[in-house]
Design a protein around this motif. Structure first.
Motif, PDB file in Angstrom:
ATOM      1  N   ILE A  58      10.761 -19.525  46.549  1.00  0.00           N
ATOM      2  CA  ILE A  58      10.178 -18.338  47.130  1.00  0.00           C
ATOM      3  C   ILE A  58      10.265 -18.548  48.235  1.00  0.00           C
ATOM      4  N   ALA A  59      11.020 -17.613  49.108  1.00  0.00           N
ATOM      5  CA  ALA A  59      11.238 -17.645  50.644  1.00  0.00           C
ATOM      6  C   ALA A  59      10.925 -16.266  50.892  1.00  0.00           C
ATOM      7  N   ALA A  60       9.636 -16.107  51.138  1.00  0.00           N
ATOM      8  CA  ALA A  60       9.197 -14.711  51.732  1.00  0.00           C
ATOM      9  C   ALA A  60       8.484 -14.775  53.058  1.00  0.00           C
ATOM     10  N   ASP A  61       8.521 -13.816  53.754  1.00  0.00           N
ATOM     11  CA  ASP A  61       7.728 -13.467  54.974  1.00  0.00           C
ATOM     12  C   ASP A  61       6.268 -13.021  54.620  1.00  0.00           C
ATOM     13  N   LYS A  62       5.581 -12.771  55.650  1.00  0.00           N
ATOM     14  CA  LYS A  62       4.092 -12.355  55.509  1.00  0.00           C
ATOM     15  C   LYS A  62       4.026 -10.889  55.013  1.00  0.00           C
ATOM     16  N   PHE A  63       2.944 -10.495  54.598  1.00  0.00           N
ATOM     17  CA  PHE A  63       2.918  -9.137  54.224  1.00  0.00           C
ATOM     18  C   PHE A  63       1.880  -8.590  55.413  1.00  0.00           C
ATOM     19  N   LYS A  64       2.196  -8.115  56.415  1.00  0.00           N
ATOM     20  CA  LYS A  64       1.503  -8.191  57.506  1.00  0.00           C
ATOM     21  C   LYS A  64       0.221  -7.277  57.386  1.00  0.00           C
ATOM     22  N   GLY A  65      -0.948  -7.697  57.686  1.00  0.00           N
ATOM     23  CA  GLY A  65      -2.164  -7.172  57.818  1.00  0.00           C
ATOM     24  C   GLY A  65      -2.960  -7.661  56.659  1.00  0.00           C
ATOM     25  N   SER A  66      -2.246  -8.427  55.596  1.00  0.00           N
ATOM     26  CA  SER A  66      -2.954  -8.623  54.197  1.00  0.00           C
ATOM     27  C   SER A  66      -2.548 -10.030  53.823  1.00  0.00           C
ATOM     28  N   LEU A  67      -1.669 -10.673  53.800  1.00  0.00           N
ATOM     29  CA  LEU A  67      -1.193 -12.038  53.456  1.00  0.00           C
ATOM     30  C   LEU A  67      -0.480 -12.808  54.375  1.00  0.00           C
ATOM     31  N   THR A  68      -0.614 -14.045  54.696  1.00  0.00           N
ATOM     32  CA  THR A  68       0.382 -14.851  55.439  1.00  0.00           C
ATOM     33  C   THR A  68       1.481 -15.072  54.486  1.00  0.00           C
ATOM     34  N   ALA A  69       2.561 -15.615  54.889  1.00  0.00           N
ATOM     35  CA  ALA A  69       3.746 -15.952  54.049  1.00  0.00           C
ATOM     36  C   ALA A  69       3.246 -17.202  53.167  1.00  0.00           C
ATOM     37  N   VAL A  70       2.612 -18.131  53.756  1.00  0.00           N
ATOM     38  CA  VAL A  70       2.105 -19.279  52.924  1.00  0.00           C
ATOM     39  C   VAL A  70       1.303 -18.618  51.519  1.00  0.00           C
ATOM     40  N   GLU A  71       0.249 -17.587  51.913  1.00  0.00           N
ATOM     41  CA  GLU A  71      -0.427 -16.928  50.731  1.00  0.00           C
ATOM     42  C   GLU A  71       0.418 -16.207  49.864  1.00  0.00           C
ATOM     43  N   VAL A  72       1.576 -15.642  50.575  1.00  0.00           N
ATOM     44  CA  VAL A  72       2.497 -14.790  49.409  1.00  0.00           C
ATOM     45  C   VAL A  72       3.074 -15.820  48.499  1.00  0.00           C
ATOM     46  N   ALA A  73       3.522 -16.942  49.176  1.00  0.00           N
ATOM     47  CA  ALA A  73       4.043 -17.974  48.278  1.00  0.00           C
ATOM     48  C   ALA A  73       3.071 -18.463  47.058  1.00  0.00           C
ATOM     49  N   GLU A  74       1.871 -18.896  47.448  1.00  0.00           N
ATOM     50  CA  GLU A  74       0.932 -19.054  46.605  1.00  0.00           C
ATOM     51  C   GLU A  74       0.637 -18.171  45.667  1.00  0.00           C
ATOM     52  N   ARG A  75       0.527 -16.816  45.611  1.00  0.00           N
ATOM     53  CA  ARG A  75       0.105 -15.851  44.811  1.00  0.00           C
ATOM     54  C   ARG A  75       1.496 -15.411  44.096  1.00  0.00           C
ATOM     55  N   VAL A  76       2.584 -15.551  44.568  1.00  0.00           N
ATOM     56  CA  VAL A  76       3.741 -15.451  43.582  1.00  0.00           C
ATOM     57  C   VAL A  76       4.022 -16.610  42.567  1.00  0.00           C
ATOM     58  N   THR A  77       3.645 -17.948  43.299  1.00  0.00           N
ATOM     59  CA  THR A  77       3.541 -18.980  42.132  1.00  0.00           C
ATOM     60  C   THR A  77       2.726 -18.890  41.113  1.00  0.00           C
ATOM     61  N   ALA A  78       1.644 -18.352  41.419  1.00  0.00           N
ATOM     62  CA  ALA A  78       0.342 -18.408  40.488  1.00  0.00           C
ATOM     63  C   ALA A  78       0.851 -17.323  39.278  1.00  0.00           C
ATOM     64  N   GLY A  79       1.360 -16.092  39.725  1.00  0.00           N
ATOM     65  CA  GLY A  79       1.737 -15.081  38.752  1.00  0.00           C
ATOM     66  C   GLY A  79       2.705 -15.543  37.828  1.00  0.00           C
ATOM     67  N   LEU A  80       4.027 -16.055  38.522  1.00  0.00           N
ATOM     68  CA  LEU A  80       4.922 -16.707  37.557  1.00  0.00           C
ATOM     69  C   LEU A  80       4.535 -17.816  36.737  1.00  0.00           C
ATOM     70  N   HIS A  81       3.627 -18.741  37.081  1.00  0.00           N
ATOM     71  CA  HIS A  81       3.310 -19.735  36.051  1.00  0.00           C
ATOM     72  C   HIS A  81       2.402 -19.186  34.928  1.00  0.00           C
TER      73      HIS A  81
END
Length: 384
Positions: free
Chosen positions: A14-37
């Motif tokens: 997972i190599a994503a940038d932030k969702f500006k105004g809602s999620l940092t790049a770290v949070e994007v990675a955490e959320r995508v990881t949780a959903g994938l698993h």
């Protein structure tokens, strides 16, 4: 059924940038990881939050193992604030938005004529004090249009009016510039490799210059834009008188207009080299090594649109993955690219929050849970 060709040997990066105004790049990675698993629990997932030189660049470096350093500096209007840079093995990642960004304006009130970059120069000086011999200077998200004059002043340059007093801060103050003296710049700069990392290649002035293109985003009226363009043109002419034709040439070069012209200040005063921000950051973060272990890459940012294709993080990630024949999926808040454009960028398929929730305000407020649901879909489509 599997949409992709990923098998039991799958490994996701997972190599994503932030969702500006809602999620940092770290949070994007955490959320995508949780959903994938949830749908592919046994698939290994590596994360590498990325940035293209704008806000979030230091956070991406820290997530990759750099040490975060904090220092007190001047904000865009001279107020004191705490800003961070990242350091590892003599390489510093400095983000001008930490000191001089729109988010640093008191109460969010824009000041297009008076906001300055002095604090960005203080951040660079702090990196030198910390022993950096290479500085990646990420520029973007600025509140300023001062051509980097404030930054250079913090590093020892002098910009004086006709009566010998320092010019007022901000781009508007450059109208009063009579002489420029860069002889007092910190001597350590000459021994430091400085890379200007930006996702824009605008010149300093003119129809595609910093004031015209980016000034309105910083609260500049049409009259302000005209004033700032004239002030920066005058600034470049004074530097040409001081430094010779090189100063005029650099005002026209790609990246000079980045972050309100701080790119020009870095090029002309710091002898920085210009590189697309995402390319620099992928090198600094060690992306190639992480990519070599992946069979599927997930990238993304808040809005996938035409700007994405011109130097933004997802395009850089996709280009690197495509060169290694690794499939790329994108996640985003809003999708404004046709499948053909995504394909040309090397992105197999994009998943948008608006596919699940049509109201953009709800997408912003509930970005995390919605992103996890998208990641569950990706797991079902590509990993099971």
């Amino acid at each position: 059924m599997t949409d992709g060709a990923v098998t039991d040997t799958a490994r996701v990066l997972i190599a994503a940038d932030k969702f500006k105004g809602s999620l940092t790049a770290v949070e994007v990675a955490e959320r995508v990881t949780a959903g994938l698993h949830r749908t592919a629990p046994h698939v290994p997932v590596d994360t590498m939050p990325v940035a293209d030189g704008g806000d979030g660049t230091v956070a991406a470096a820290v997530a990759a193992g750099f040490e975060q350093r904090e220092v007190r500096v001047s904000g865009p209007l001279g107020h004191e604030l705490t800003a961070a840079f990242a350091l590892r093995d003599g390489t510093a990642v400095v983000e001008m938005a930490e000191a001089s960004g729109l988010s640093r304006l008191p109460d969010g009130v824009p000041a297009p004529l008076t906001a300055g970059t002095y604090g960005s120069g203080e951040l660079l000086r702090a990196a030198l004090d910390a022993g950096a011999h290479t500085i990646v200077f990420g520029v973007g998200g600025s509140a300023t249009t001062d051509g980097g004059a404030g930054m250079l002043a913090a590093l020892g340059a002098r910009f004086l009016t006709a009566d010998g007093t320092p010019v007022p801060p901000g781009g508007g103050g450059l109208r009063e510039l009579a002489t420029a003296d860069l002889s007092g710049l910190d001597p350590r700069l000459a021994r430091t490799d400085i890379v200007l990392a930006s996702d824009v290649d605008n010149p300093l002035t003119g129809p595609k210059g910093a004031p015209a293109v980016y000034g309105p985003q910083k609260g500049a009226t049409p009259e302000d834009v005209e004033l700032l363009d004239a002030a920066l043109t005058h600034y470049a002419s004074v530097l040409e008188a001081t430094l010779g034709s090189r100063a005029a040439r650099l005002a026209l070069s790609p990246g000079a207009g980045a972050a309100g012209g701080i790119g020009y200040g870095a090029l002309v005063g710091l002898n920085a080299s210009f590189r697309p921000g995402i390319e620099v950051m992928l090198d600094v973060l060690g992306f190639a090594a992480a990519l070599s272990r992946a069979t599927l890459v997930i990238t993304g940012e808040g809005s996938l649109d035409d700007q994405t294709l011109h130097g933004k993080a997802p395009a850089g990630v996709a280009a690197a993955a495509r060169a290694k024949n690794i499939e790329v999926i994108a996640v985003c808040g809003r999708l404004a690219l046709l499948p053909e454009a995504l394909g040309r960028a090397g992105i197999r398929r994009a998943y948008a929050l608006t596919d699940l929730e049509k109201d953009p305000a709800v997408c912003m407020a509930e970005a995390g849970p919605l992103l996890e649901r998208l990641a569950e879909d990706i797991g079902r489509d590509f990993l099971t």
